[in-house]
Design a protein around this motif. Structure first.
Motif, PDB file in Angstrom:
ATOM      1  N   LEU A 160      -0.794  -2.928  -6.858  1.00  0.00           N
ATOM      2  CA  LEU A 160       0.092  -3.757  -6.040  1.00  0.00           C
ATOM      3  C   LEU A 160       0.694  -2.961  -4.887  1.00  0.00           C
ATOM      4  CD1 LEU A 160       1.947  -5.798  -8.813  1.00  0.00           C
ATOM      5  CD2 LEU A 160       0.087  -6.570  -7.312  1.00  0.00           C
ATOM      6  N   ILE A 161       1.054  -1.723  -5.139  1.00  0.00           N
ATOM      7  CA  ILE A 161       1.601  -0.869  -4.071  1.00  0.00           C
ATOM      8  C   ILE A 161       0.554  -0.662  -2.981  1.00  0.00           C
ATOM      9  CG2 ILE A 161       2.297   1.501  -3.519  1.00  0.00           C
ATOM     10  CD1 ILE A 161       3.811   1.483  -6.231  1.00  0.00           C
ATOM     11  N   LYS A 162      -0.659  -0.327  -3.389  1.00  0.00           N
ATOM     12  CA  LYS A 162      -1.722  -0.100  -2.408  1.00  0.00           C
ATOM     13  C   LYS A 162      -2.034  -1.370  -1.625  1.00  0.00           C
ATOM     14  CE  LYS A 162      -3.962   3.903  -4.474  1.00  0.00           C
ATOM     15  NZ  LYS A 162      -5.238   4.458  -4.985  1.00  0.00           N
ATOM     16  N   GLU A 163      -2.018  -2.523  -2.284  1.00  0.00           N
ATOM     17  CA  GLU A 163      -2.239  -3.795  -1.579  1.00  0.00           C
ATOM     18  C   GLU A 163      -1.135  -4.038  -0.564  1.00  0.00           C
ATOM     19  OE1 GLU A 163      -2.397  -6.891  -4.503  1.00  0.00           O
ATOM     20  OE2 GLU A 163      -4.430  -6.384  -5.132  1.00  0.00           O
ATOM     21  N   THR A 164       0.094  -3.743  -0.942  1.00  0.00           N
ATOM     22  CA  THR A 164       1.246  -4.019  -0.083  1.00  0.00           C
ATOM     23  C   THR A 164       1.179  -3.239   1.221  1.00  0.00           C
ATOM     24  OG1 THR A 164       2.619  -4.504  -2.005  1.00  0.00           O
ATOM     25  CG2 THR A 164       3.771  -3.965   0.040  1.00  0.00           C
ATOM     26  N   ILE A 165       0.697  -1.998   1.144  1.00  0.00           N
ATOM     27  CA  ILE A 165       0.654  -1.178   2.362  1.00  0.00           C
ATOM     28  C   ILE A 165      -0.778  -0.936   2.840  1.00  0.00           C
ATOM     29  CG2 ILE A 165       2.917  -0.120   2.093  1.00  0.00           C
ATOM     30  CD1 ILE A 165       1.547   2.290   0.792  1.00  0.00           C
ATOM     31  N   ASN A 166      -1.678  -1.826   2.433  1.00  0.00           N
ATOM     32  CA  ASN A 166      -3.064  -1.827   2.896  1.00  0.00           C
ATOM     33  C   ASN A 166      -3.794  -0.513   2.640  1.00  0.00           C
ATOM     34  OD1 ASN A 166      -2.851  -4.505   3.907  1.00  0.00           O
ATOM     35  ND2 ASN A 166      -1.760  -3.690   5.677  1.00  0.00           N
ATOM     36  N   LEU A 167      -3.687  -0.022   1.417  1.00  0.00           N
ATOM     37  CA  LEU A 167      -4.391   1.198   1.031  1.00  0.00           C
ATOM     38  C   LEU A 167      -5.400   0.950  -0.081  1.00  0.00           C
ATOM     39  CD1 LEU A 167      -1.489   3.824   0.975  1.00  0.00           C
ATOM     40  CD2 LEU A 167      -3.248   3.533   2.724  1.00  0.00           C
TER      41      LEU A 167
END
Length: 87
Positions: free
Chosen positions: A9-16
């Motif tokens: 979810l963190i990576k999705e949020t900041i496009n990683l």
């Protein structure tokens, strides 16, 4: 389980998505991942939907969760239903 979903979810949020970036308990979301307060709110919405939980209004403070480990503990205890936090 929670940790892995939270990292996604963190990576999705900041496009990683797909990036090989290590995130662990000591990762600082602001300093290490350049999270903004807006990113945090987006992440909270994703977390609430994914885990079917609701952040207490008193905990919608990015400064309380700018370290991954703090966020992981909070989510884990909400999922388990026994969050004990003293501010």
């Amino acid at each position: 389980m929670i940790k892995d979903k939270l990292i996604i979810l963190i990576k999705e949020t900041i496009n990683l998505e797909g990036e090989d970036i290590a995130i662990d308990e000591s990762t600082n979301l602001t300093n290490d991942l350049n999270f903004s307060s807006l990113d945090f709110i987006k992440l909270v919405v994703k977390i609430e939907n994914e885990f079917n939980i609701e952040f207490d209004d008193d905990f919608l403070d990015f400064n309380k969760f700018n370290v991954f480990g703090n966020l992981e503990i909070y989510i884990g205890t909400l999922v388990e239903g026994d969050w004990l936090y003293e501010s």
